[in-house]
Design an enzyme around this catalytic site. Structure first.
Site, PDB file in Angstrom:
ATOM      1  N   GLU A 153       0.705  -1.252  -0.147  1.00 21.00           N
ATOM      2  CA  GLU A 153       0.020  -0.137   0.131  1.00 21.00           C
ATOM      3  C   GLU A 153       0.899   1.235  -0.010  1.00 21.00           C
ATOM      4  OE1 GLU A 153      -2.113  -2.985   2.451  1.00 21.00           O
ATOM      5  OE2 GLU A 153      -0.187  -2.613   1.954  1.00 21.00           O
ATOM      6  N   ALA A 202      11.410 -37.720  -5.710  1.00 23.11           N
ATOM      7  CA  ALA A 202      11.926 -38.196  -7.104  1.00 23.11           C
ATOM      8  C   ALA A 202      11.771 -39.845  -7.037  1.00 23.11           C
ATOM      9  CB  ALA A 202      13.084 -37.603  -7.622  1.00 23.11           C
ATOM     10  N   ALA A 235      19.486 -50.350  -4.993  1.00 22.44           N
ATOM     11  CA  ALA A 235      19.611 -51.143  -3.832  1.00 22.44           C
ATOM     12  C   ALA A 235      20.938 -50.943  -3.290  1.00 22.44           C
ATOM     13  CB  ALA A 235      19.677 -52.745  -4.225  1.00 22.44           C
ATOM     14  N   ARG A 237      19.454 -22.891  -6.048  1.00 23.44           N
ATOM     15  CA  ARG A 237      20.837 -22.207  -6.803  1.00 23.44           C
ATOM     16  C   ARG A 237      20.123 -21.676  -7.983  1.00 23.44           C
ATOM     17  NH1 ARG A 237      22.300 -26.840  -4.372  1.00 23.44           N
ATOM     18  NH2 ARG A 237      22.098 -28.410  -6.074  1.00 23.44           N
ATOM     19  N   SER A 287      19.031 -36.495  15.989  1.00 24.84           N
ATOM     20  CA  SER A 287      18.993 -36.508  17.355  1.00 24.84           C
ATOM     21  C   SER A 287      20.258 -36.543  18.165  1.00 24.84           C
ATOM     22  CB  SER A 287      18.164 -37.783  17.611  1.00 24.84           C
ATOM     23  OG  SER A 287      16.868 -37.758  17.297  1.00 24.84           O
ATOM     24  N   GLY A 296       7.565 -41.130   5.429  1.00 26.29           N
ATOM     25  CA  GLY A 296       6.361 -41.851   6.088  1.00 26.29           C
ATOM     26  C   GLY A 296       6.155 -41.246   7.183  1.00 26.29           C
TER      27      GLY A 296
END
Length: 369
Positions: free
Chosen positions: A58, A160, A170, A213, A228, A304
């Site tokens: 404003e 992704a 794996a 970036r 932790s 999760g």
């Protein structure tokens, strides 16, 4: 008070929203706001809030009008503020400028405002109207509204994956699953976030920087690590780039590790118990850091945990056109679900191709369908 918006009201409010969006990467933790001053059907001044601590939209519009604000209608994408913060109250500035009418897209959810701005104007005989393009205006500041209403930031989990739902091989290798265009999109999403959050597992496995970036970007989001036991290496890539780093730790973490991380540039925040509760972490980010939007880039465990706790507002999933095999890592670690009625239901809010990948924006669905 005006009974209903006119076509002109909608037209000029759209312009105010376009202006507000210019602050996408710079206004945090303040909301993105635009203002247009119109007199006799012509725009006489406009502006947007550019950076926290500087003039609000404003004020910029009044200054641009050069005295022509008197008798004008002010279109503002968020209710003018009514409190003294780092800048003065905008409702007072509009009244002193002599505007005849103020149209706000949506009321400000901040308890320090919450209708007081428009009430101040109405008490001084200025015509007011609220609720023009309110849905669009709220979407522009979804994190700000969420923080004010719920006491925690808006949480987006970014993932992704391959078409067979794998986020890593794996062996743990995961760079790069998505293509260059998708990675550029992620940088833009980081840039508009208040904070980018990850877990210690991801930091140790991938050594990410977690920073946007983008050329010319001034503001860097807070980088947050849930750690932790303070296992983050003091020479981690997080500390090689500009921008604050916050580590959420358990109170009993080793003092020597705390000292090393503090020396590296991190702020360590303690929580009770063996590991910080996710709800407490988000509440802390909202209260102490004024975080509106948090983007989570982490492994299946943290993703999760947030989803199971009902703390995910959006999932941003990039699907790459390749397969990574049955032994690769999945998207979310969730408890075993035996019945279809127990599945986690998601709603697709947007689906588009970004480069060679697909990007899905999903929201958890509440209730039975």
């Amino acid at each position: 008070m005006t009974a209903a918006p006119t076509s002109a009201d909608i037209r000029w409010m759209r312009r105010a929203l376009v202006l507000a969006a210019r602050g996408e990467y710079s206004t945090d933790p303040n909301p993105r706001v635009g203002c247009v001053l119109v007199r006799d059907g012509e725009m006489v001044g406009e502006g947007w809030h550019e950076r926290p601590g500087e003039a609000h939209a404003e004020i910029h519009a009044i200054q641009a009008a050069r005295g022509a604000a008197r008798g004008a209608t002010a279109y503002v994408s968020l209710e003018p503020c009514a409190h003294q913060g780092r800048t003065g109250p905008c409702c007072v500035a509009l009244a002193e400028a002599g505007v005849a009418r103020v149209v706000a897209a949506v009321a400000d959810p901040n308890p320090q405002v919450a209708g007081r701005g428009m009430a101040y104007l109405a008490e001084r005989g200025i015509d007011t109207l609220t609720g023009v393009l309110a849905t669009e205006a709220e979407a522009l500041n979804r994190g700000f509204f969420h923080r004010m209403r719920h006491g925690r930031p808006w949480v987006t989990v970014k993932l992704a994956a391959s078409l067979d739902g794998r986020t890593a091989m794996a062996s743990g290798e995961s760079r790069w699953i998505s293509g260059e265009a998708a990675r550029d999109d992620v940088h833009r999403r980081r840039a508009r976030s208040s904070a980018v959050m990850s877990g210690i597992g991801t930091v140790l496995a991938d050594d990410p920087r977690l920073n946007p970036r983008l050329p010319g970007l001034e503001r860097q989001p807070l980088r947050v690590v849930l750690d932790s036991e303070l296992r983050t290496p003091p020479d981690a890539a997080l500390f090689s780039t500009a921008g604050p780093v916050l580590i959420m730790a358990a109170g009993q973490a080793a003092p020597e590790r705390r000292q090393a991380l503090t020396a590296a540039g991190a702020t360590v925040r303690d929580f009770p118990g063996r590991r910080p509760a996710l709800s407490a972490v988000l509440a802390s980010l909202a209260k102490q850091d004024e975080a509106n939007e948090v983007m989570v880039e982490a492994g299946a465990g943290l993703a999760g945990g947030l989803l199971e706790a009902g703390l995910v507002d959006e999932i941003c999933l990039y699907l790459a056109p390749h397969l990574m095999g049955a032994d690769g890592r999945g998207l979310f670690e969730l408890p075993g679900l035996e019945a279809m009625q127990d599945r986690v239901r998601l709603e697709i809010r947007d689906l588009r191709q970004v480069g060679e990948d697909l990007r899905l924006l999903l929201r958890p669905r509440n209730g039975d369908d």
